[in-house]
Design a protein around this motif. Structure first.
Motif, PDB file in Angstrom:
ATOM      1  N   GLU A 184       0.832  -1.207   0.000  1.00  0.00           N
ATOM      2  CA  GLU A 184       0.000   0.000   0.000  1.00  0.00           C
ATOM      3  C   GLU A 184       0.866   1.257   0.000  1.00  0.00           C
ATOM      4  N   VAL A 244       2.209   1.636  -3.483  1.00  0.00           N
ATOM      5  CA  VAL A 244       1.155   2.127  -4.376  1.00  0.00           C
ATOM      6  C   VAL A 244       0.939   3.621  -4.157  1.00  0.00           C
ATOM      7  N   ASN A 245       0.898   4.051  -2.892  1.00  0.00           N
ATOM      8  CA  ASN A 245       0.720   5.478  -2.594  1.00  0.00           C
ATOM      9  C   ASN A 245       1.872   6.311  -3.144  1.00  0.00           C
ATOM     10  N   GLU A 246       3.090   5.799  -3.009  1.00  0.00           N
ATOM     11  CA  GLU A 246       4.265   6.508  -3.513  1.00  0.00           C
ATOM     12  C   GLU A 246       4.201   6.636  -5.037  1.00  0.00           C
ATOM     13  N   THR A 282       1.522   6.434  -6.920  1.00  0.00           N
ATOM     14  CA  THR A 282       0.401   7.302  -7.274  1.00  0.00           C
ATOM     15  C   THR A 282       0.813   8.758  -7.149  1.00  0.00           C
ATOM     16  N   ASP A 283       1.520   9.086  -6.068  1.00  0.00           N
ATOM     17  CA  ASP A 283       1.996  10.451  -5.859  1.00  0.00           C
ATOM     18  C   ASP A 283       2.939  10.861  -6.986  1.00  0.00           C
ATOM     19  N   LYS A 284       3.850   9.975  -7.377  1.00  0.00           N
ATOM     20  CA  LYS A 284       4.784  10.262  -8.473  1.00  0.00           C
ATOM     21  C   LYS A 284       4.028  10.485  -9.778  1.00  0.00           C
ATOM     22  N   TYR A 285       3.004   9.684 -10.003  1.00  0.00           N
ATOM     23  CA  TYR A 285       2.200   9.815 -11.219  1.00  0.00           C
ATOM     24  C   TYR A 285       1.527  11.184 -11.263  1.00  0.00           C
ATOM     25  N   TYR A 286       0.889  11.580 -10.150  1.00  0.00           N
ATOM     26  CA  TYR A 286       0.204  12.874 -10.113  1.00  0.00           C
ATOM     27  C   TYR A 286       1.183  14.031 -10.299  1.00  0.00           C
ATOM     28  N   ASN A 310       2.269  14.094 -13.949  1.00  0.00           N
ATOM     29  CA  ASN A 310       1.163  14.600 -14.761  1.00  0.00           C
ATOM     30  C   ASN A 310       1.034  16.111 -14.612  1.00  0.00           C
TER      31      ASN A 310
END
Length: 178
Positions: free
Chosen positions: A38, A41-43, A45-49, A52
């Motif tokens: 988890e 995944v959070n890390e 997701t943060d990198k993706y945002y 972007n």
């Protein structure tokens, strides 16, 4: 026999407790792995945002730069035309003594009007010189004593200034009152 039953029962309970603790340990290991996944995944997701958002900012910056390039593409050409306009303005200020010079002056005025229309079409406008001196758009070449003007007001325009889409193309050369 009852002691044997009690002993057997205790052994059975111990085995159950051991099997439960083993299961508990297995669950703890799985929970730890789940928590690690988890966090990962959070890390990600943060990198993706963030990536972007960086991409969107870059796209907007490139769009703005393209608009600026298109807006100021004619700047060098317009700057090269300014001496021609200055010469025509000087030519338009002569006094017409005869019919030929009156026609010549009329032709110069018509040409100047066409230049002004073309300049307006491409976002080029003359700098206002009727008022206070503004160092952002005016270039003071001298100070003069004047009873008719307040200190800091423009007294005379030596050379007209122009802007292209709000950017100074050439500052107006003026004299200002002391």
């Amino acid at each position: 026999m009852s002691e044997e039953k009690d002993l057997a029962q205790e052994q059975g309970e111990c085995q159950e407790a051991q099997s439960e603790s083993i299961n508990f340990d297995a669950l703890n290991g799985e929970n730890t792995k789940i928590l690690e996944l988890e966090a990962q995944v959070n890390e990600l997701t943060d990198k993706y945002y963030r990536a972007n958002a960086d991409f969107e900012n870059l796209r907007k910056r490139v769009e703005k730069e393209k608009a600026d390039i298109a807006s100021y593409a004619n700047e060098k050409f317009a700057r090269d035309l300014l001496p021609v306009i200055d010469a025509m303005l000087m030519g338009a200020n002569f006094k017409a003594d005869d019919e030929f010079s009156a026609k010549l002056k009329e032709g110069i005025d018509l040409t100047l009007n066409e230049f002004k229309k073309c300049f307006e079409k491409h976002g080029i406008s003359e700098i206002d010189t009727s008022g206070e001196f503004d160092p952002n758009v005016h270039n003071a070449v001298m100070r003069v004593d004047s009873d008719a003007h307040q200190s800091g007001q423009i007294v005379q325009v030596m050379q007209r200034g122009y802007t292209i889409n709000g950017r100074v193309l050439r500052p107006a050369m003026v004299s200002i009152a002391n």
